[in-house]
Design an enzyme around this catalytic site. Sequence first.
Site, PDB file in Angstrom:
ATOM      1  N   GLU B 113      -1.030  -4.082  -6.455  1.00 59.53           N
ATOM      2  CA  GLU B 113      -1.958  -3.025  -6.379  1.00 59.53           C
ATOM      3  C   GLU B 113      -1.517  -1.856  -7.202  1.00 59.53           C
ATOM      4  OE1 GLU B 113      -2.327  -0.887  -2.658  1.00 59.53           O
ATOM      5  OE2 GLU B 113      -0.843   0.380  -3.553  1.00 59.53           O
ATOM      6  N   ASN B 241       3.071   2.212   3.077  1.00 59.85           N
ATOM      7  CA  ASN B 241       1.775   1.576   2.917  1.00 59.85           C
ATOM      8  C   ASN B 241       1.572   1.146   1.472  1.00 59.85           C
ATOM      9  OD1 ASN B 241      -0.869   0.814   3.013  1.00 59.85           O
ATOM     10  ND2 ASN B 241      -1.696   2.863   3.253  1.00 59.85           N
ATOM     11  N   CYS B 242       1.442  -0.150   1.269  1.00 57.78           N
ATOM     12  CA  CYS B 242       1.291  -0.663  -0.093  1.00 57.78           C
ATOM     13  C   CYS B 242      -0.134  -1.057  -0.387  1.00 57.78           C
ATOM     14  CB  CYS B 242       2.147  -1.898  -0.275  1.00 57.78           C
ATOM     15  SG  CYS B 242       3.865  -1.550  -0.090  1.00 57.78           S
ATOM     16  N   VAL B 243      -1.014  -0.928   0.572  1.00 60.18           N
ATOM     17  CA  VAL B 243      -2.325  -1.533   0.437  1.00 60.18           C
ATOM     18  C   VAL B 243      -3.394  -0.484   0.162  1.00 60.18           C
ATOM     19  CG1 VAL B 243      -3.906  -3.160   1.504  1.00 60.18           C
ATOM     20  CG2 VAL B 243      -1.517  -3.199   2.113  1.00 60.18           C
TER      21      VAL B 243
END
Lengths: 129, 426
Positions: B113, B241-243
């Site tokens: 992402e 948070n990677c999303v």
Amino acid sequence: MKVVIISNNPMVRESYRGRIDVCFVDGSYRDVLIRTRDACHQGHRLLSHPLSGSVKPNETLYKSIMISKEAARADRESVELMEKAIFTADKFGPVRRNWQERERKDFQLVDLTLIDSAVESAENDLGYF
Amino acid sequence: MKLELGYVKVTDVRLGTESKFEDGVVTVDVEAVRKMILENEKIADVQLDVAKPGESTRITPVKDVIQPRVKVEGPGGVFPGVISKVDTVGSGKTYALEGMGVVTAGKIVGFQEGIIDMSGPGADYTPFSRLINLVLVITPIEGLAQHEYEQAVRMAGLKTATYIGELARNAVPYRSVVYETPSITEGIKLYPDLPRVGYVMMLQSQGLLHDTYVYGVDAKKTLSTFIYPTELMDGAIISGNCVSACDKNTTYHHLNNPVVEDLFAQHGKTLNFVGVIITNENVYLADKQRSSDWSAKMCEFFGLDGAVISQEGFGNPDTDLIMNCKKIEGKGVKTVIITDEYAGQDGKSQSLADSDPAADACVTGGNANEVITLPPMDKVIGTLDYVTRIAGGNENSLQPDGSIVAELQVITGATNEVGFGCLSAR
């Protein structure tokens, strides 16, 4: 356990084998939503959010949702939340990509950890465990 | 609680053989930073690079952006409970290195992402294109589990930002701002006629790649609670948070939250900024009920007249947002919600997965489904291998000429839901 997980994710089925009943859906993300909505109409209570995860419904192939094992009178909030989730998923449309095995596994893992997080909460809720 | 925040201007970042901060220039000893990061045995390799505004450079896949800061006076240190000891922060004096960011990049899962373009149309959508970015491209050891990789990347970014921040310990800020939050009783005495306004900040807390940490504690295991706004400025809240690149709150957002800044700007003038209530966005519905009940209870107890509520993410958090809004309004407290939209590529669909008539004052960060074209860049830091697999991309995303056609959600920070963005109707 007083809960059931409705899922099309093989990793969830394996992970919870012998611990929690997994109602395995051999179908799409949307099929899981529909099956869960129908269960809510039959009086099962929705326990985890149907749109868990920030991975969008038109990207991930997998969905796992927790409901109560017992069925009582249909719970309006559960049904409404499911209807909204189906509406939202339909807005995104189906998954249009052909994911490779590695990515499928990653999607499965993220879905598993999201439902793990619900199970962890539910384990402290004596109403359901 | 009172904090003086001194802004130290960074005019350049250079890679070199010694680390120093001189005349606005940050020089980074590459080997020293590599050694520090590689102390973590889970990391096989790390490459350092610098990306500057205006360059034909694309950074992807971006995990986090962090502003280097250093605590020069007062208790505790930056990123308490994670890098520094768990002492309460938010008072004394802190320096922020303005104009630079530490960006972490790495392929944690096979999708996702985050793109930061340093020039071209993509740059207009992300505030991070305006920073001089020190980029860490992190490769894990073979077979490392995704959650361990995420943690390793998170720690590498925070360690590096702290290391750079320390270089400016003796710098002289070009401007300083004092932020002060009085106690409840002092506030009432000081501003008896001003409306009491609080900020309800929702933190992503759904599970792997969806986590936020408060003083090192996983937010999903917390109850809604009070935090002084200046604690945020010292890194009390960090992103795991990677999303959802476009609408996640990076650590940079937590440090520079514009809702906090703007409420402080009006504090004592048009309103009394009472403080921040943090609450989570769990997947278990009973957790949602408990947390939103608790937020509403605190708004009532603090005697708020109004509350600003910001969310993080899409779908599941929409439900928390509406629950918070409805219950807080139910206590007689006026609310404004900040969100972003997934309104379809034509912008005509319903934007949120949940709604309620109580949510009648809404600020949007933009439509994440909007389709954009990003021209090819001369240089890529990280890899383009995943562009077809990031949120908002598809199999046709990468064009033969190297340009990318994708939804706005591919861009880090594009539709940020604390309002730290570039999109506007003005």
